[in-house]
Design a protein around this motif. Structure first.
Motif, PDB file in Angstrom:
ATOM      1  N   ILE A  83       0.842  -1.201   0.000  1.00 60.28           N
ATOM      2  CA  ILE A  83       0.000   0.000   0.000  1.00 60.28           C
ATOM      3  C   ILE A  83       0.877   1.251   0.000  1.00 60.28           C
ATOM      4  N   THR A  84       2.005   1.188   0.720  1.00 61.46           N
ATOM      5  CA  THR A  84       2.931   2.329   0.738  1.00 61.46           C
ATOM      6  C   THR A  84       3.460   2.620  -0.656  1.00 61.46           C
ATOM      7  N   ARG A  85       3.797   1.564  -1.385  1.00 59.46           N
ATOM      8  CA  ARG A  85       4.283   1.758  -2.763  1.00 59.46           C
ATOM      9  C   ARG A  85       3.186   2.371  -3.633  1.00 59.46           C
ATOM     10  N   LEU A  86       1.955   1.927  -3.435  1.00 60.11           N
ATOM     11  CA  LEU A  86       0.843   2.525  -4.174  1.00 60.11           C
ATOM     12  C   LEU A  86       0.730   4.011  -3.875  1.00 60.11           C
ATOM     13  N   GLY A  87       0.979   4.367  -2.609  1.00 65.78           N
ATOM     14  CA  GLY A  87       0.871   5.755  -2.195  1.00 65.78           C
ATOM     15  C   GLY A  87       1.943   6.657  -2.764  1.00 65.78           C
ATOM     16  N   ARG A  88       2.987   6.067  -3.359  1.00 70.06           N
ATOM     17  CA  ARG A  88       4.028   6.893  -3.969  1.00 70.06           C
ATOM     18  C   ARG A  88       3.517   7.583  -5.238  1.00 70.06           C
ATOM     19  N   ASN A  89       2.633   6.931  -5.952  1.00 72.98           N
ATOM     20  CA  ASN A  89       2.135   7.472  -7.218  1.00 72.98           C
ATOM     21  C   ASN A  89       0.658   7.848  -7.174  1.00 72.98           C
ATOM     22  N   ARG A  90      -0.003   7.474  -6.089  1.00 74.67           N
ATOM     23  CA  ARG A  90      -1.443   7.739  -5.990  1.00 74.67           C
ATOM     24  C   ARG A  90      -1.799   8.171  -4.583  1.00 74.67           C
ATOM     25  N   GLN A  91      -2.977   8.697  -4.468  1.00 72.52           N
ATOM     26  CA  GLN A  91      -3.501   9.012  -3.147  1.00 72.52           C
ATOM     27  C   GLN A  91      -4.211   7.757  -2.623  1.00 72.52           C
ATOM     28  N   VAL A  92      -3.850   7.328  -1.421  1.00 72.91           N
ATOM     29  CA  VAL A  92      -4.432   6.119  -0.843  1.00 72.91           C
ATOM     30  C   VAL A  92      -5.005   6.454   0.528  1.00 72.91           C
ATOM     31  N   THR A 111       7.143   2.345  23.698  1.00 65.86           N
ATOM     32  CA  THR A 111       8.489   2.156  23.149  1.00 65.86           C
ATOM     33  C   THR A 111       8.434   1.340  21.861  1.00 65.86           C
ATOM     34  N   HIS A 112       7.620   0.290  21.901  1.00 66.87           N
ATOM     35  CA  HIS A 112       7.451  -0.555  20.715  1.00 66.87           C
ATOM     36  C   HIS A 112       6.857   0.255  19.560  1.00 66.87           C
ATOM     37  N   ALA A 113       5.884   1.094  19.868  1.00 59.52           N
ATOM     38  CA  ALA A 113       5.237   1.907  18.836  1.00 59.52           C
ATOM     39  C   ALA A 113       6.233   2.875  18.209  1.00 59.52           C
ATOM     40  N   LEU A 114       7.069   3.502  19.059  1.00 60.81           N
ATOM     41  CA  LEU A 114       8.065   4.435  18.542  1.00 60.81           C
ATOM     42  C   LEU A 114       9.064   3.720  17.637  1.00 60.81           C
ATOM     43  N   GLU A 115       9.467   2.521  18.037  1.00 59.93           N
ATOM     44  CA  GLU A 115      10.391   1.735  17.215  1.00 59.93           C
ATOM     45  C   GLU A 115       9.765   1.392  15.865  1.00 59.93           C
ATOM     46  N   MET A 116       8.471   1.048  15.895  1.00 56.04           N
ATOM     47  CA  MET A 116       7.771   0.721  14.647  1.00 56.04           C
ATOM     48  C   MET A 116       7.772   1.907  13.700  1.00 56.04           C
ATOM     49  N   LEU A 117       7.524   3.099  14.219  1.00 56.72           N
ATOM     50  CA  LEU A 117       7.498   4.298  13.378  1.00 56.72           C
ATOM     51  C   LEU A 117       8.881   4.582  12.804  1.00 56.72           C
ATOM     52  N   GLN A 118       9.910   4.397  13.625  1.00 60.11           N
ATOM     53  CA  GLN A 118      11.275   4.650  13.153  1.00 60.11           C
ATOM     54  C   GLN A 118      11.673   3.642  12.074  1.00 60.11           C
ATOM     55  N   LEU A 119      11.321   2.366  12.291  1.00 58.87           N
ATOM     56  CA  LEU A 119      11.609   1.338  11.293  1.00 58.87           C
ATOM     57  C   LEU A 119      10.823   1.587  10.008  1.00 58.87           C
ATOM     58  N   ALA A 120       9.595   2.068  10.150  1.00 58.56           N
ATOM     59  CA  ALA A 120       8.753   2.364   8.978  1.00 58.56           C
ATOM     60  C   ALA A 120       9.398   3.460   8.132  1.00 58.56           C
ATOM     61  N   GLU A 121       9.948   4.484   8.780  1.00 62.29           N
ATOM     62  CA  GLU A 121      10.590   5.561   8.038  1.00 62.29           C
ATOM     63  C   GLU A 121      11.801   5.040   7.270  1.00 62.29           C
ATOM     64  N   LYS A 122      12.558   4.163   7.888  1.00 65.81           N
ATOM     65  CA  LYS A 122      13.723   3.596   7.203  1.00 65.81           C
ATOM     66  C   LYS A 122      13.292   2.736   6.017  1.00 65.81           C
ATOM     67  N   THR A 123      12.224   1.956   6.246  1.00 61.16           N
ATOM     68  CA  THR A 123      11.719   1.098   5.166  1.00 61.16           C
ATOM     69  C   THR A 123      11.266   1.933   3.982  1.00 61.16           C
ATOM     70  N   LYS A 124      10.573   3.035   4.249  1.00 62.20           N
ATOM     71  CA  LYS A 124      10.091   3.900   3.167  1.00 62.20           C
ATOM     72  C   LYS A 124      11.251   4.577   2.439  1.00 62.20           C
ATOM     73  N   GLU A 125      12.297   4.920   3.182  1.00 63.89           N
ATOM     74  CA  GLU A 125      13.460   5.555   2.549  1.00 63.89           C
ATOM     75  C   GLU A 125      14.158   4.600   1.588  1.00 63.89           C
ATOM     76  N   ASN A 126      14.117   3.304   1.892  1.00 63.96           N
ATOM     77  CA  ASN A 126      14.808   2.303   1.080  1.00 63.96           C
ATOM     78  C   ASN A 126      13.959   1.760  -0.062  1.00 63.96           C
ATOM     79  N   MET A 127      12.718   2.194  -0.165  1.00 63.47           N
ATOM     80  CA  MET A 127      11.826   1.681  -1.227  1.00 63.47           C
ATOM     81  C   MET A 127      12.199   2.295  -2.574  1.00 63.47           C
TER      82      MET A 127
END
Length: 566
Positions: free
Chosen positions: A482-491, A550-566
């Motif tokens: 879904i994140t990849r879809l959001g790169r070119n479209r509004q989701v 703490t877990h939630a914050l880690e998830m958000l940080q990992l999500a940002e890294k994942t999006k940067e590497n897409m």
């Protein structure tokens, strides 16, 4: 792109105003908070059916308004311009209102439009995937429409061509069925049509005749009165020492005056004109009197004729023109029935010819579908790799169409298509509807939506719990897709999964509160801190702890890294 959405008095929503941008938007909240209600509102915007149930308790009407910002060549704008709507600067404002009585009104940029017009444009604005839409994959009868949609313009053109031939075949078949009625029914129909044709023909009706008869009836019925009044008018205008003679004398007197004083020339001309007009009126009255006569015989004939026309109107139409048309139609049908054997033979020849055409066009259609099926299978399998279903094989199986009337051809051809799946290597493909789990269906539907978003040109995709039945790595795979879809479209996506929520670009929280014994839905855009708290709630349930935060914050940080590497 959907830019703004305003909702008022819709279900449990009192008032909400949301602003959207590009990218991946997620909406989260407790069950029953009203997340799916937002998508019901968006469904109204693109032509969904209104209902009195949408109106908030105690309100007079529900209101939904959306602002879209579109490029000038957007298909929705093109369709609306075809309908004669004026649009400016690529901005499109759609407003729907639903009253307590269930009455719905639609407006586009302030102009009142029909629901059909709204739907014509709406299908190019939003692609809404509801909670249970993946169940359509369980309905085998819908698989053919998926394949046809993927086939592109060439397949669409071939299908439309086939449908026209099929409609002609159905019409010829229907006419043959009518001719195959029992001889008794045909004979009775011939007798009825013969009577109607002959009765109307015997009347010798003419268009406009009734109006002329009414006028003549009035003159004949009031001849004595008309004679008296017209004679009186004639005498007043032309009698001795009456209007005409007095004007004539005035003309002679004024002519003598003008000889010595030309200032009255204009007055003289006015009186002369009046004199000539009175003379002309008198002449016409004279002719009218000459033509007037009291003729009881002719009056009786006119009355009889009007009675005859009235009787025919009760049988065959409201006007003389409709009666004449009915007679012509009866004569045409009668001619066909009287030559039914010849007509039947011609129809049978047409039917055989059309059947040959159907066979050829259906075969061509099947060939195009099989070609499209091969590429669709590959595309879906490629998308499923990204969705943690590597090794899954998809097959589009073709079966002969079977219809109730014995004819193998239907409005869609002679193909019966079924999607088969082999989730594990080495297993034979089996019907999707029988072996796929809920999580697999969700991912297959997302794969199809991803593929079709490249084809239909719709820039805004809406998913209402597309992740139903998945967890763990599969949930993460859906989030990344879904994140990849959001790169070119509004989701826009409603979800209960923190793996999906943490990948969003924009996060809305939907909550429900009760004030003064009234329940209201609230929607707010979360800050980074708010996202941490909402993800912690999704991870831990009612109680939010330091660990879940703490877990939630880690998830958000990992999500940002994942999006940067897409």
């Amino acid at each position: 792109m959907l830019h703004e959405l305003s909702i008022r008095d819709f279900a449990i929503i009192e008032q909400v105003h949301l602003t959207f941008s590009e990218g991946f938007h997620v909406l989260t909240g407790e069950t029953g908070a009203g997340k799916s209600i937002l998508f019901d509102a968006l469904s109204l915007i693109v032509g969904g059916r209104g209902s009195a149930d949408f109106v908030r308790h105690g309100a007079k009407k529900a209101e939904v308004e959306a602002l879209f910002e579109l490029t000038e060549d957007h298909r929705a704008l093109i369709e609306l311009k075809k309908l004669g709507l004026s649009l400016e600067d690529g901005c499109l404002v759609i407003r729907r209102e639903v009253t307590q009585q269930g009455k719905s009104t639609c407006r586009i940029n302030g102009q009142l439009v029909t629901l059909a017009m709204l739907r014509q444009a709406g299908e190019y604005l939003l692609d809404i995937h509801g909670q249970h839409e993946h169940q359509s994959l369980m309905r085998t009868e819908e698989h053919l429409s998926w394949l046809d949609a993927y086939g592109g313009p060439s397949l669409s053109e071939a299908l439309n061509k086939y449908k026209k031939s099929f409609e002609k075949y159905q019409e010829v078949t229907r006419r043959l069925t009518t001719l195959d009625q029992s001889e008794k029914e045909i004979a009775q129909r011939i007798d009825l049509l013969t009577f109607q044709r002959d009765e109307i023909a015997a009347a010798r009706l003419e268009a406009g005749e009734e109006e002329a008869l009414f006028q003549e009836q009035n003159r004949l019925a009031h001849a004595e009165h008309l004679t008296h009044r017209s004679a009186s008018a004639f005498e007043l205008l032309y009698g001795e020492e009456q209007g005409g003679e007095r004007l004539n004398r005035a003309v002679r007197d004024l002519e003598e005056v003008v000889r010595f004083d030309e200032s009255l020339q204009e007055v003289l001309e006015l009186v002369q004109s009046a004199y000539y007009q009175v003379e002309e009126a008198a002449r016409q009255l004279g002719r009218y009197q000459d033509e007037l006569e009291f003729d009881p015989v002719r009056l009786s004939e006119v009355n009889d004729r009007l009675t005859e026309i009235e009787q025919l109107k009760r049988k065959y139409g409201d006007t003389v023109e409709e009666i004449i048309a009915h007679g012509n139609e009866a004569a045409t049908e009668l001619e066909g029935l009287e030559h039914s054997d010849q007509v039947k033979q011609e129809l049978m020849e047409q039917q055989a010819s059309l059947l040959t055409i159907l066979e050829e066009e259906a075969a061509s259609l099947t060939q195009l579908r099989k070609k499209a099926a091969i590429t669709l299978e590959l595309r879906v399998e490629e998308e499923l790799v990204d969705l943690n279903m590597k090794g899954t094989r998809i097959q589009v199986a073709f079966h002969d169409q079977v219809s109730n009337n014995g004819l193998r051809y239907t409005a869609t051809g002679d193909d019966y298509v079924e999607f088969l799946i082999a989730p594990n290597p080495g297993e034979p493909p089996r019907p999707l509807a029988k072996i796929a789990s809920g999580g697999e269906l969700s991912r297959i539907m997302l794969a199809l939506k991803t593929i079709f978003s490249d084809l239909d040109g719709i820039n805004t995709l809406i998913f209402d719990e597309i992740d139903t039945g998945v967890s763990g790595r599969a949930a993460q795979a859906i989030a990344e897709k879904i994140t990849r879809l959001g790169r070119n479209r509004q989701v826009l996506c409603v979800t209960h999964l923190p793996q999906v929520a943490c990948m969003a670009d924009i996060h809305f929280q939907i909550s429900k509160e009760t004030l003064e014994e009234k329940t209201r839905t609230r929607v707010k855009m979360l800050t980074e801190e708010g996202r941490v708290m909402e993800l912690a709630r999704m991870l831990g349930g009612v109680e939010v702890t330091k660990t879940t935060q703490t877990h939630a914050l880690e998830m958000l940080q990992l999500a940002e890294k994942t999006k940067e590497n897409m």
